[in-house]
Structure formats: C-alpha cells, structure tokens
Design a protein around this motif. Structure first.
Motif, short mmCIF file in Angstrom:
data_model
loop_
_atom_site.label_atom_id
_atom_site.label_comp_id
_atom_site.label_asym_id
_atom_site.label_seq_id
_atom_site.Cartn_x
_atom_site.Cartn_y
_atom_site.Cartn_z
N ALA A 271 -25.71 8.73 -29.30
CA ALA A 271 -27.11 8.30 -29.25
C ALA A 271 -27.41 7.64 -27.90
O ALA A 271 -28.49 7.86 -27.33
N TYR A 272 -26.47 6.84 -27.39
CA TYR A 272 -26.67 6.21 -26.09
C TYR A 272 -26.74 7.25 -24.98
O TYR A 272 -27.59 7.16 -24.09
N ALA A 273 -25.87 8.26 -25.03
CA ALA A 273 -25.88 9.32 -24.02
C ALA A 273 -27.24 10.02 -24.00
O ALA A 273 -27.81 10.28 -22.93
N GLU A 274 -27.78 10.30 -25.18
CA GLU A 274 -29.10 10.94 -25.27
C GLU A 274 -30.20 10.00 -24.77
O GLU A 274 -31.10 10.42 -24.04
N PHE A 275 -30.10 8.74 -25.13
CA PHE A 275 -31.07 7.74 -24.71
C PHE A 275 -31.06 7.59 -23.18
O PHE A 275 -32.12 7.58 -22.54
N ALA A 276 -29.87 7.49 -22.60
CA ALA A 276 -29.75 7.33 -21.14
C ALA A 276 -30.25 8.57 -20.41
O ALA A 276 -30.92 8.47 -19.38
N ALA A 277 -29.95 9.75 -20.94
CA ALA A 277 -30.41 11.01 -20.32
C ALA A 277 -31.95 11.08 -20.37
O ALA A 277 -32.59 11.46 -19.38
N ALA A 278 -32.53 10.71 -21.49
CA ALA A 278 -34.00 10.73 -21.61
C ALA A 278 -34.63 9.73 -20.66
O ALA A 278 -35.64 10.02 -20.01
N ALA A 279 -34.03 8.56 -20.55
CA ALA A 279 -34.55 7.53 -19.64
C ALA A 279 -34.46 7.98 -18.19
O ALA A 279 -35.35 7.70 -17.39
N ALA A 280 -33.40 8.69 -17.84
CA ALA A 280 -33.20 9.17 -16.47
C ALA A 280 -34.25 10.23 -16.11
O ALA A 280 -34.60 10.39 -14.94
N ASN A 281 -34.74 10.94 -17.10
CA ASN A 281 -35.73 12.01 -16.86
C ASN A 281 -37.17 11.50 -16.83
O ASN A 281 -38.09 12.27 -16.60
N ARG A 282 -37.36 10.19 -17.07
CA ARG A 282 -38.72 9.64 -17.06
C ARG A 282 -39.20 9.42 -15.66
O ARG A 282 -38.55 9.18 -14.73
#
Length: 156
Positions: free
Chosen positions: A145-156
């Motif tokens: 979940a953290y990996a997905e969260f961090a990836a989504a945040a990086a794409n913002r």
C-alpha cells in the motif's frame, strides 16, 4: 507526499556523523511507544525503513545506545542524537530516524504504531494506525500500500 528523490543526506545534530540514503524508503512511520518517547525526547519517533544497501555512513562512527538489547539503536557518540535502529533479525533494513535527514519534509508517516501508549494530544496524519504493531501478514500489505501511495504521490 513524494519521496521520489533517491539521494538524501543527513546527520546528527553536531554533524560529526553524516550519512547518505540512496534508496527510497519502503515505508514511513511514527511510533508512539513510551520507549520511543523517551529516546527521542518527543511525543513519538519518526522513521523511514530503508534498505541497508541504500544507507551509507560517510563520516563519523555511530555508537550503540538506548537499551542494549536485540534491537540495536545507533547514536552519535558526541551529541547523542538517535540516528537509526537495526531491527532484530532484519539485517537488510535500517530504521532511520527520518528527522535526521537534512530535509525530511517529504517523509510524512504512512502508519503509526503503539497508539495505545500515545500521549492524548499527539496527532499525526498517518493513514494507518495500530494500537501496537501490525501482524506480519498485515505489514506485507502495508508495504504494498505504501509503494502504491508513494508512486501516486510522485505522479502528482
């Protein structure tokens, strides 16, 4: 929150111990246990779990402090800043005190642990919260979940 920058520098308060983190954290967290409260002289400790392969001491020699038990807590021998912990049985990971980074603004805690011992006024923006520690199976889901969260945040 974005931890896309892969190379971060950090050190203790007096800068006698300096280090580099060259790999992204696998999770960020806050611990509210009374042990962390006492060792950090704060309401909680902030940390980022990073691969050992991505952590290098560039200057100085950290010393073991805190409780001298199975988990090894490393401090600057001069200013006594708590730098990182090597968790028992997990030699390939470093639990870095995120606030020891020169810029820790991106290291928002994704989860909080030991809320059963937290001070009643302590509040943080963690997405996941645990009265003690998550079970092993749940921790694996949190890492994903953290990996997905961090990836989504990086794409913002």
């Amino acid at each position: 929150m974005s931890v896309e920058v892969v190379c971060r520098e950090g050190g203790c308060r007096c800068n006698r111990v300096r280090f580099t983190v060259s790999m992204k954290p696998i999770i960020t967290m806050a611990c509210h246990c009374t042990g962390c409260q006492k060792m950090s002289s704060s309401a909680f400790s902030l940390s980022a779990l990073v691969p050992q392969a991505g952590f290098t001491i560039n200057q100085g020699e950290p010393v073991i402090g805190g409780l001298h038990g199975a988990a090894r807590h490393y401090f600057c021998g001069y200013c006594m800043s708590w730098l990182f912990t090597r968790p028992q049985g997990i030699d390939d990971l470093i639990n870095l005190r995120a606030t020891m980074l020169d810029d820790a603004s991106d290291y928002v805690p994704f989860m909080e642990t030991w809320t059963s011992e937290k001070l009643p006024w302590a509040s943080i923006p963690a997405i996941h919260s645990f009265a003690q520690l998550p079970e092993s199976e749940e921790f694996l889901h949190l890492l994903q979940a953290y990996a997905e969260f961090a990836a989504a945040a990086a794409n913002r």
